[in-house]
Design a protein around this motif. Structure first.
Motif, short mmCIF file in Angstrom:
data_model
loop_
_atom_site.label_atom_id
_atom_site.label_comp_id
_atom_site.label_asym_id
_atom_site.label_seq_id
_atom_site.Cartn_x
_atom_site.Cartn_y
_atom_site.Cartn_z
N THR A 102 -6.75 18.31 22.35
CA THR A 102 -8.15 18.13 21.96
C THR A 102 -8.27 18.10 20.44
N ALA A 103 -7.61 19.06 19.78
CA ALA A 103 -7.65 19.10 18.32
C ALA A 103 -7.03 17.84 17.72
N GLU A 104 -5.91 17.41 18.27
CA GLU A 104 -5.25 16.20 17.75
C GLU A 104 -6.12 14.97 17.97
N LEU A 105 -6.77 14.88 19.13
CA LEU A 105 -7.64 13.73 19.40
C LEU A 105 -8.84 13.74 18.47
N GLN A 106 -9.36 14.92 18.18
CA GLN A 106 -10.47 14.99 17.22
C GLN A 106 -10.01 14.57 15.84
N THR A 107 -8.80 15.01 15.46
CA THR A 107 -8.25 14.60 14.16
C THR A 107 -8.07 13.09 14.11
N ASP A 113 -12.48 7.15 12.23
CA ASP A 113 -13.80 6.91 11.64
C ASP A 113 -13.70 6.70 10.14
N GLN A 114 -12.86 7.50 9.48
CA GLN A 114 -12.68 7.35 8.04
C GLN A 114 -12.06 5.99 7.72
N THR A 115 -11.06 5.62 8.50
CA THR A 115 -10.40 4.33 8.29
C THR A 115 -11.38 3.19 8.52
N ARG A 116 -12.19 3.32 9.58
CA ARG A 116 -13.18 2.29 9.87
C ARG A 116 -14.18 2.18 8.73
#
Length: 171
Positions: A102-107, A113-116
Motif C-alpha cells: 500500500t505504501a509503495e503504491l501510494q509512493t 502525479d508529479q511526473t504527470r
C-alpha cells in the motif's frame, strides 16, 4: 500388537505345560539357596518366578506405553501451539506485506502525479514556445513579403491589379 500376542501365546504354553505336569511341579525337591538347603517344589518356584517376571514385564510395557501416549499428547499440543504461532506469524507477514505494498503504491501514485504534472507543464511550455515561434515566423514572413512588395512597387514591376490590400486600407 504382535509382541503382545506372542507374549500371551508364550505364557499360555507355559501354563499348559505346568498343568500337564502338575504332579511333577508340586513334588518337593531339595533346593540350595547358597547358604542353606530348603525342601520346596522346584516347578512351583520356577512357575512363580516366570509369573512374577511376566507381571513385571507387563507393568513395564504399560508404563512405557503410557509414557509414549503422554509424550505424544504433549508433542501434539506443542505442535498445535507452534502451528498457531506460525499461522499468526504468517498473518502478520501478510499484513506487513499489504502495508508495504500500500505504501509503495501510494509512493508510485504520488510519483506518477508529479511526473504527470511535470510533463504537462513541459508540454505547456513547449506549446507556448511553439506558438511564439510560429507567430514570430509569421511576423517575419509577413515583414519579408511586405518588404518585397514595397521593393516591387518602387520598381513598378507589380501591375496595379496586384496591389496590396493593406495599402488600400492605408490610403
Amino acid at each position: 500388537m504382535t509382541r503382545a500376542i506372542a507374549l500371551f501365546v508364550g505364557l499360555t504354553l507355559v501354563g499348559l505345560f505346568a498343568l500337564l505336569n502338575w504332579n511333577t511341579f508340586v513334588t518337593p525337591q531339595p533346593l540350595s539357596l547358597g547358604f542353606t538347603t530348603v525342601d520346596a517344589p522346584l516347578g512351583l518356584v520356577m512357575l512363580a518366578i516366570v509369573g512374577f517376571l511376566s507381571v513385571l514385564f507387563i507393568v513395564w510395557a504399560m508404563t512405557m506405553q503410557a509414557g509414549a501416549l503422554m509424550e505424544s499428547r504433549r508433542l501434539a499440543k506443542e505442535l498445535q501451539s507452534q502451528r498457531e504461532l506460525a499461522d499468526k506469524a504468517e498473518a502478520s507477514r501478510f499484513t506487513e506485506l499489504r502495508n508495504f505494498l500500500t505504501a509503495e503504491l501510494q509512493t508510485v501514485a504520488v510519483s506518477q502525479d508529479q511526473t504527470r504534472a511535470l510533463l504537462v507543464s513541459r508540454l505547456d511550455r513547449a506549446q507556448e514556445s511553439a506558438r511564439a515561434a510560429q507567430e514570430e515566423t509569421a511576423n517575419t514572413l509577413s515583414a519579408y513579403i511586405g518588404e518585397l512588395e514595397d521593393r516591387l512597387e518602387r520598381a513598378q514591376v507589380v501591375p496595379a491589379q496586384y496591389e496590396r490590400t493593406d495599402t488600400l486600407a492605408r490610403r
